[in-house]
Design a protein around this motif. Structure first.
Motif, short mmCIF file in Angstrom:
data_model
loop_
_atom_site.label_atom_id
_atom_site.label_comp_id
_atom_site.label_asym_id
_atom_site.label_seq_id
_atom_site.Cartn_x
_atom_site.Cartn_y
_atom_site.Cartn_z
N VAL A 23 35.09 30.81 42.87
CA VAL A 23 34.23 31.62 43.15
C VAL A 23 33.73 32.68 42.10
O VAL A 23 32.66 33.07 42.10
CB VAL A 23 34.86 32.48 44.37
CG1 VAL A 23 34.08 33.84 44.64
CG2 VAL A 23 34.98 31.82 45.82
N LEU A 40 39.56 38.37 42.01
CA LEU A 40 40.83 39.43 42.09
C LEU A 40 42.24 38.98 42.68
O LEU A 40 42.42 37.94 43.26
CB LEU A 40 40.24 40.60 43.32
CG LEU A 40 39.01 41.11 43.07
CD1 LEU A 40 38.46 41.98 44.28
CD2 LEU A 40 38.86 42.03 41.92
N VAL A 43 34.04 37.62 39.17
CA VAL A 43 35.35 38.37 39.29
C VAL A 43 36.08 37.67 40.19
O VAL A 43 35.74 36.78 41.35
CB VAL A 43 34.97 39.69 39.98
CG1 VAL A 43 36.17 40.43 40.41
CG2 VAL A 43 34.00 40.50 39.20
N LEU A 71 34.46 48.36 40.65
CA LEU A 71 35.20 48.46 42.07
C LEU A 71 35.78 49.91 42.28
O LEU A 71 36.20 50.35 43.33
CB LEU A 71 36.41 47.60 42.31
CG LEU A 71 35.81 46.19 42.28
CD1 LEU A 71 36.85 45.08 42.19
CD2 LEU A 71 34.81 45.84 43.27
N ASP A 110 44.43 39.92 44.90
CA ASP A 110 44.64 40.00 46.36
C ASP A 110 43.72 39.66 47.20
O ASP A 110 43.84 39.90 48.24
CB ASP A 110 45.25 41.36 46.68
CG ASP A 110 43.84 42.56 46.12
OD1 ASP A 110 42.96 41.96 45.72
OD2 ASP A 110 44.27 43.56 46.64
N ALA A 111 42.37 39.05 46.83
CA ALA A 111 41.36 38.77 47.84
C ALA A 111 41.65 37.55 48.52
O ALA A 111 42.11 36.42 47.75
CB ALA A 111 40.09 38.60 46.75
N ARG A 112 41.53 37.65 49.87
CA ARG A 112 41.87 36.44 50.81
C ARG A 112 40.73 36.13 51.49
O ARG A 112 39.91 37.14 51.91
CB ARG A 112 43.10 37.06 51.71
CG ARG A 112 44.32 37.31 51.01
CD ARG A 112 45.36 37.38 52.11
NE ARG A 112 45.38 38.51 52.92
CZ ARG A 112 45.59 39.71 52.73
NH1 ARG A 112 46.43 39.86 51.40
NH2 ARG A 112 45.72 40.52 53.44
N PHE A 113 40.13 35.02 51.47
CA PHE A 113 39.16 34.41 52.20
C PHE A 113 39.48 34.26 53.51
O PHE A 113 40.62 34.07 53.91
CB PHE A 113 38.42 33.31 51.50
CG PHE A 113 38.27 33.31 49.99
CD1 PHE A 113 37.45 34.08 49.57
CD2 PHE A 113 39.10 32.79 49.23
CE1 PHE A 113 36.79 34.24 48.09
CE2 PHE A 113 38.84 32.92 47.56
CZ PHE A 113 37.67 33.70 47.24
N PRO A 114 38.54 34.28 54.46
CA PRO A 114 38.71 34.15 55.83
C PRO A 114 39.50 32.46 56.07
O PRO A 114 38.95 31.52 55.50
CB PRO A 114 37.42 33.84 56.51
CG PRO A 114 36.66 34.86 55.71
CD PRO A 114 37.08 34.57 54.40
N GLU A 166 39.19 46.99 37.19
CA GLU A 166 38.39 47.47 38.47
C GLU A 166 37.17 48.69 38.13
O GLU A 166 36.37 48.51 38.72
CB GLU A 166 39.27 48.13 39.37
CG GLU A 166 40.22 46.55 40.03
CD GLU A 166 41.03 47.05 41.08
OE1 GLU A 166 41.43 45.79 41.88
OE2 GLU A 166 41.21 48.25 41.51
#
Lengths: 261, 338
Positions: free
Chosen positions: A162, A101, A99, A66, A103-107, A61
């Motif tokens: 993505v 990640l 990138v 980040l 834990d990234a959550r999309f809508p 990160e």
């Protein structure tokens, strides 16, 4: 420990990390990364492995922009990303990075294609590339599906889409196969191998030694904020345990066969 | 980087999420309408009938034209115009008293404002505003309900989007891209504004059709609606950006919502309280939005007169939008560190 000065002199280095240190302050002071140095060459798959809390995600990160390093320097394509005052230059570098990640959550109420199109345009790419990108991660059939209806493996492939949609030069993957079944994990491996074939540089973190051994050109084993081994998987195995697997070498180098998760 | 395409997609995404979310639709339309129905059936009709005879419904401008100011000025000597005026207009249902205060206000305001060429507008503004809100309480309340809907939408929808995206790691993913903070903020505000306008148009339309409210519909109404929506969404963006957790966010946003709603003229005439409360309430974005809407929708003057009358409110709303957006962009962080 192992630095790689020979790498740092190499003009083909795309990432140079020198004496990176990261301290989390707050209720409890934690030195997550303790002055590590390494470099990543263009077109290689560079894997950081280590137990939980070893500092691998923090390291990644910091490179991704980040987390701000406490000290040390990080150069990507020769640009000191944390010291540069030229925002446009930093943006230009970011455009070359992809990138993912963990834990990234999309809508949940967006469709797969809408998510991909959004990120394509954020990177300045034509959104018409969407189906082409989805094809790379084998998600074309799910283009019209809402994110909330994807399985774990499909979701992870969307995260990959993505990250790679805008054709970045360096792709960062943070534990891309964690929690996936063997089929889904193999599918991700294929995508990573294809990225290498396309000449991309891949930096990934993982808990799976088999994955690191199969995919990587270079492996950095981290333990308690330090790099304890940095070389190709075969050399790490031969220098630490003689013969066996990367997992054997990992256990020998981290000095602990059992840890609390 | 082509900011326009990214802006389009980010804005459209928020609209899609809103339209695909039954909960959001419920809170945006059905909740404000159910409050209006409640007001209508519990007191609206009765209140309306009773108010037909109420002196406030009389044409105050008529008294302004006909009365003798000097006579009244003597009786009010030494008393603050605003205070006395408010007192009598709010409490009084006696036509003679209304006549007195109207004339008195006229005399005083003429003295003060004649040089500025604003006397007519000022007198009309003071009197017709008061007359309007007495004339039809449902019309008064309904304009407030529209503002309440815009406030909830702007504060909660935008703030929640930010704080949920932060919680879900999406903001950190944005941080790794070339997306500028200001562009993210603008796309959230724009989607919120589009939703707010649709919401307001539907609510006002239903107000006229279902509740037979005598609104003078005018395109000018878009100005306070747009600026109010931008103010509220910027405040939501600010709160969402500052809050580190959902829990903090909801605590902060609920307090802010209550304050902006009840320390304003949204549901009642807070100015009648007078003093510092009235002064502070007047500069609240909620008050400015509600007052501007009422001036446009509840008075019969021409568009140019209405525009002049709402200029102070538009100024207040613009200042709130600008400052809140500036502060939000300045303080906004994608994560704890960047």
């Amino acid at each position: 420990m192992p630095e790689s000065p020979e790498h740092r002199k190499d003009p083909d280095c795309v990432i140079e990390v020198s004496n990176l240190r990261k301290v989390y302050t707050g209720k409890r002071r934690v030195e997550a990364v303790k002055g590590i140095s390494f470099s990543v060459k263009r077109g290689e798959i560079f894997t950081i492995v280590g137990p939980n809390g070893a500092g691998k995600t923090t390291t990644l990160e910091c490179i991704e922009g980040l987390r701000k390093p406490t000290s040390g320097s990080i150069k990507i394509f020769g640009l000191e990303i944390w010291r540069s005052t030229h925002r446009e230059e930093v943006r230009e570098v970011k455009r070359k990075l992809g990138v993912q990640l963990q834990d990234a959550r999309f809508p949940l109420r967006l469709k797969v294609s809408e998510v991909v199109k959004t990120f394509l345009t954020i990177y300045g790419e034509d959104e018409k590339k969407c189906m082409e990108v989805l094809e790379k991660v084998e998600l074309t059939q799910k283009a019209g599906f809402l994110v909330k209806n994807l399985s774990g493996g499909q979701y992870q492939r969307l995260r990959l889409a993505v990250a790679i949609g805008h054709d970045p030069e360096i792709v960062f993957l943070d534990e891309p196969t964690t929690g996936l079944d063997p089929h889904a994990r193999r599918a991700i491996w294929e995508i990573v191998k294809n990225l290498k074939k396309e000449g991309k540089t891949v930096v990934l973190t993982t808990h799976y030694m088999e994955e690191a051994q199969n995919l990587s050109d270079t492996v950095a084993i981290m333990n308690r904020g330090k790099i304890v081994a940095l070389d190709s998987p075969s050399r790490i195995i031969s220098s630490s345990v003689g013969e066996g697997t990367l997992e054997d070498a990992y256990l020998a180098l981290t000095g602990e066969k059992f840890r609390e998760a | 980087m082509n900011y326009l395409k990214a802006f389009k997609n980010l804005t459209l995404n928020e609209l899609r999420i809103f339209l695909r979310s039954p909960g959001a639709l419920f809170f945006a339309l059905f909740l404000p309408l159910s409050i209006a129905f409640f007001m209508f059936f519990s007191s609206g009709n009765r209140g309306r009938a009773g108010l037909q005879n109420y002196s406030g419904g009389l044409n105050l401008m008529h008294y302004v034209e006909k009365s003798a100011p000097q006579e009244l000025e003597k009786s009010f000597k030494g008393v603050s115009v605003e205070r006395k005026g408010n007192e009598i207009i709010v409490r009084g249902n006696d036509p003679a008293k209304v006549k007195m205060v109207a004339s008195f206000l006229k005399a005083k305001l003429y003295d003060r404002l004649l040089k500025e060429g604003k006397a007519e507008v000022a007198v009309k503004e003071v009197l017709t505003e008061r007359a309007g809100e007495r004339k039809d309480p449902l019309a008064f309340i309904f304009a407030g309900i529209v503002v309440m809907a815009l406030l909830s939408g702007g504060l909660f929808r935008v703030g929640q989007t930010v704080v949920f995206a932060k919680d879900g790691g999406l903001l950190r993913l944005y941080a790794a891209t070339p997306l500028p903070k200001w562009l993210y903020g603008i796309s959230l505000s724009t989607s919120s504004m589009i939703i707010a306008l649709l919401q307001a148009v539907i609510l006002l339309g239903l107000g006229v059709v279902i509740f037979s409210i005598d609104y003078k519909l005018n395109l000018l109404v878009l100005l306070p609606l747009i600026l109010a929506s931008l103010s509220f969404s910027s405040l939501g963006f600010l709160a969402g950006g500052i809050a580190r957790t959902r829990e903090t966010f909801f605590a902060v946003i609920n307090l802010l919502n209550m304050f902006l709603l009840f320390f304003s003229s949204v549901f009642y005439d807070i100015y009648s309280v007078g003093g510092i409360v009235a002064k502070v309430a007047r500069i609240m974005p909620t008050s400015a939005a509600a007052d501007a809407l009422r001036k446009i929708l509840m008075t019969g003057s021409s568009s140019s007169e209405k525009f002049l009358a709402i200029l102070p409110q538009l100024g207040i709303l613009f200042a709130w939008s600008f400052l809140a957006y500036l502060l939000a962009t300045f303080t906004f962080k994608w994560s704890d560190e960047v």
